[in-house]
Scaffold this active site. Structure first.
Site, PDB file in Angstrom:
ATOM      1  N   ASP A  76      12.723  57.318  12.151  1.00  0.00           N
ATOM      2  CA  ASP A  76      13.216  57.841  10.877  1.00  0.00           C
ATOM      3  C   ASP A  76      13.771  56.741   9.977  1.00  0.00           C
ATOM      4  O   ASP A  76      13.762  56.870   8.749  1.00  0.00           O
ATOM      5  CB  ASP A  76      14.298  58.902  11.115  1.00  0.00           C
ATOM      6  CG  ASP A  76      13.708  60.235  11.548  1.00  0.00           C
ATOM      7  OD1 ASP A  76      12.491  60.436  11.364  1.00  0.00           O
ATOM      8  OD2 ASP A  76      14.463  61.074  12.067  1.00  0.00           O
ATOM      9  N   ARG A 136       3.713  56.775   6.336  1.00  0.00           N
ATOM     10  CA  ARG A 136       4.802  55.884   5.923  1.00  0.00           C
ATOM     11  C   ARG A 136       4.413  54.413   5.963  1.00  0.00           C
ATOM     12  O   ARG A 136       5.017  53.598   5.260  1.00  0.00           O
ATOM     13  CB  ARG A 136       6.044  56.148   6.788  1.00  0.00           C
ATOM     14  CG  ARG A 136       6.716  57.467   6.436  1.00  0.00           C
ATOM     15  CD  ARG A 136       7.930  57.767   7.282  1.00  0.00           C
ATOM     16  NE  ARG A 136       8.577  58.988   6.828  1.00  0.00           N
ATOM     17  CZ  ARG A 136       9.478  59.664   7.529  1.00  0.00           C
ATOM     18  NH1 ARG A 136       9.841  59.233   8.734  1.00  0.00           N
ATOM     19  NH2 ARG A 136      10.016  60.770   7.038  1.00  0.00           N
ATOM     20  N   ARG A 143      12.459  60.308   3.110  1.00  0.00           N
ATOM     21  CA  ARG A 143      12.916  58.993   3.575  1.00  0.00           C
ATOM     22  C   ARG A 143      12.335  57.853   2.736  1.00  0.00           C
ATOM     23  O   ARG A 143      12.980  56.819   2.567  1.00  0.00           O
ATOM     24  CB  ARG A 143      12.607  58.825   5.061  1.00  0.00           C
ATOM     25  CG  ARG A 143      13.280  59.911   5.894  1.00  0.00           C
ATOM     26  CD  ARG A 143      13.581  59.503   7.295  1.00  0.00           C
ATOM     27  NE  ARG A 143      14.135  60.632   8.041  1.00  0.00           N
ATOM     28  CZ  ARG A 143      15.412  60.993   8.031  1.00  0.00           C
ATOM     29  NH1 ARG A 143      16.289  60.309   7.307  1.00  0.00           N
ATOM     30  NH2 ARG A 143      15.832  62.027   8.741  1.00  0.00           N
TER      31      ARG A 143
END
Length: 428
Positions: A313, A344, A386
């Protein structure tokens, strides 16, 4: 959302960081394994965790909420709802509910937003189908919406090829409804909040000394109800730790932070990079809790390749730290980043390049050259909270515009408020 360069140092004590998301989800779902009132103080009031409360309400639970204090009275038996169970953006909610519902008599439909409905669910649906679960969905039950026709499950001995707390917890929940003792093992230790909470609830579960193997017995009686205070989320706190490190003459103290060893790997990476960062344990209950002190620091490049499941995370924010460090940094063995709320790896590299940073995609991570001259830019969050929060922190150094910041509310509803209170100028 536009964030302007911050010209002044930050000096603050933060006690109101968002409550831990992982524990909030589990508190709500595990309450269905009891038959008495469950109570949590400091429950996370974010979109993801509020959706989980709505799901268990639709399954028959009664919920009382006053501010962040939540009381849950579980139903005597789980109801077959007359509506879709909406998991929103939360992979945790969906994967845990698949495991929970697979062994319960009834018909259930799980769905989410456009991002969640394109994340892989076969890692849960396949092993459950092999033990008798009936799960239907797109791409051979890999993509939601998913339909679950719950029934009694067969015992299993499952070895997970990936280190995932979501997979582990889903299999534990399904084992409670199996016809005999089940075992689960994983290749490396994932987050262990489920085991910690379930042991406190007197669940029939045994954990090996190294934490890698579990033995789970079917439930023969309800579990002990919970009465807990949820600590603050270290993944949410990480953004403000990063802010203190990169802003000159800054210092921040963060209190009541969850310091579970499987959640602080990213902080240890910062320490190895040269960050002036201290973690102090103040409480040991079913979880370890403490405070974090951090101040402005010069960072050095690093290669990160171990314990990736413990920092998955924080990886986007770590990429920001890499960009501001002296020398080259890399993160590898992190292919799981490609199937989070966004890819990501690709998204961080794309956006860092827009900000003037030399970055390169690897198949299972990224490589970043630190010390490049930053430039103000407009970046895309791709609906990933995030990504948005990581670049919001970078914006304190160079100014930045983020195209979709609403996604932040899924996990950290007061993030912008805290950032503003630290002196950041933010326009919408």
């Amino acid at each position: 959302m536009k964030i302007y360069k911050l010209q002044t140092p930050v000096n603050a004590i933060l006690e109101n960081i968002a409550a831990d998301k992982s524990i909030s989800h589990r508190f709500a779902i595990f309450s269905l394994l009891t038959q008495e009132e469950n109570k949590a103080q400091n429950y996370l009031l974010a979109q993801d965790t509020l959706n989980t409360l709505e799901i268990i309400k639709n399954l028959g639970a009664k919920i009382e909420q006053k501010d962040s204090c939540v009381k849950i009275i579980p139903p005597k038996e789980i109801l077959s709802p007359n509506c879709i169970l909406d998991c929103g953006n939360s992979g945790t909610a969906m994967r845990l509910m698949i495991g929970f519902l697979a062994g319960i008599s009834g018909f259930f439909v799980l769905s989410g937003d456009k991002y969640l409905n394109n994340r892989p669910m076969r890692r849960i649906s396949k092993p459950l189908t092999q033990i008798g679960a009936r799960i239907y969905g797109r791409n051979e039950a890999n993509l939601a919406p998913l339909c679950i026709e719950g029934q009694k499950l067969k015992a299993f001995n499952f070895k997970s090829e990936i280190s995932s707390a979501q997979v582990k917890t889903a299999m534990i929940l399904s084992a409670f409804r199996a016809d005999n003792v089940c075992t689960f093992s994983e290749i490396s230790l994932s987050r262990n909040h489920s085991e910690n909470m379930l042991k406190a609830m007197k669940a029939p579960i045994r954990v090996s000394n190294d934490g890698l193997s579990l033995e789970i017995n079917p439930l023969k009686k309800p579990l002990k109800a919970q009465n807990i205070i949820i600590p603050n989320d270290p993944s949410s706190a990480f953004y403000f730790v990063l802010a203190a490190i990169i802003l000159p003459k800054s210092q921040i103290i963060l209190k009541n932070i969850l310091l579970n060893p499987t959640r602080i790997e990213a902080y240890k990476i910062l320490q190895k990079m040269g960050a002036k960062l201290e973690m102090t344990i103040t409480q040991n209950d079913f979880e370890t809790i403490g405070e974090i002190r951090v101040e402005s620091s010069k960072l050095n490049g690093i290669e990160v390749k171990d314990n990736i499941a413990w920092l998955i995370d924080e990886a986007p924010a770590l990429a920001i730290a890499f960009a501001l460090a002296k020398g080259k940094s890399s993160l590898i063995n992190a292919k799981e980043l490609r199937v989070k709320e966004s890819d990501r790896i690709a998204v961080m590299v794309e956006n860092l390049k827009l900000c003037g940073v030399e970055a390169r995609e690897l198949d299972d991570g990224f490589e970043i050259e630190g010390g490049c001259e930053l430039k103000s830019s407009k970046i895309k969050s791709y609906g990933d909270h995030r990504i948005a929060m990581s670049f919001a922190i970078l914006g304190l150094l160079c100014g930045i515009e983020i195209d979709d910041s609403d996604c932040i509310k899924t996990s950290f509803p007061n993030f912008i408020e805290i950032l503003s209170n630290l002196g950041a100028r933010i326009d919408y």
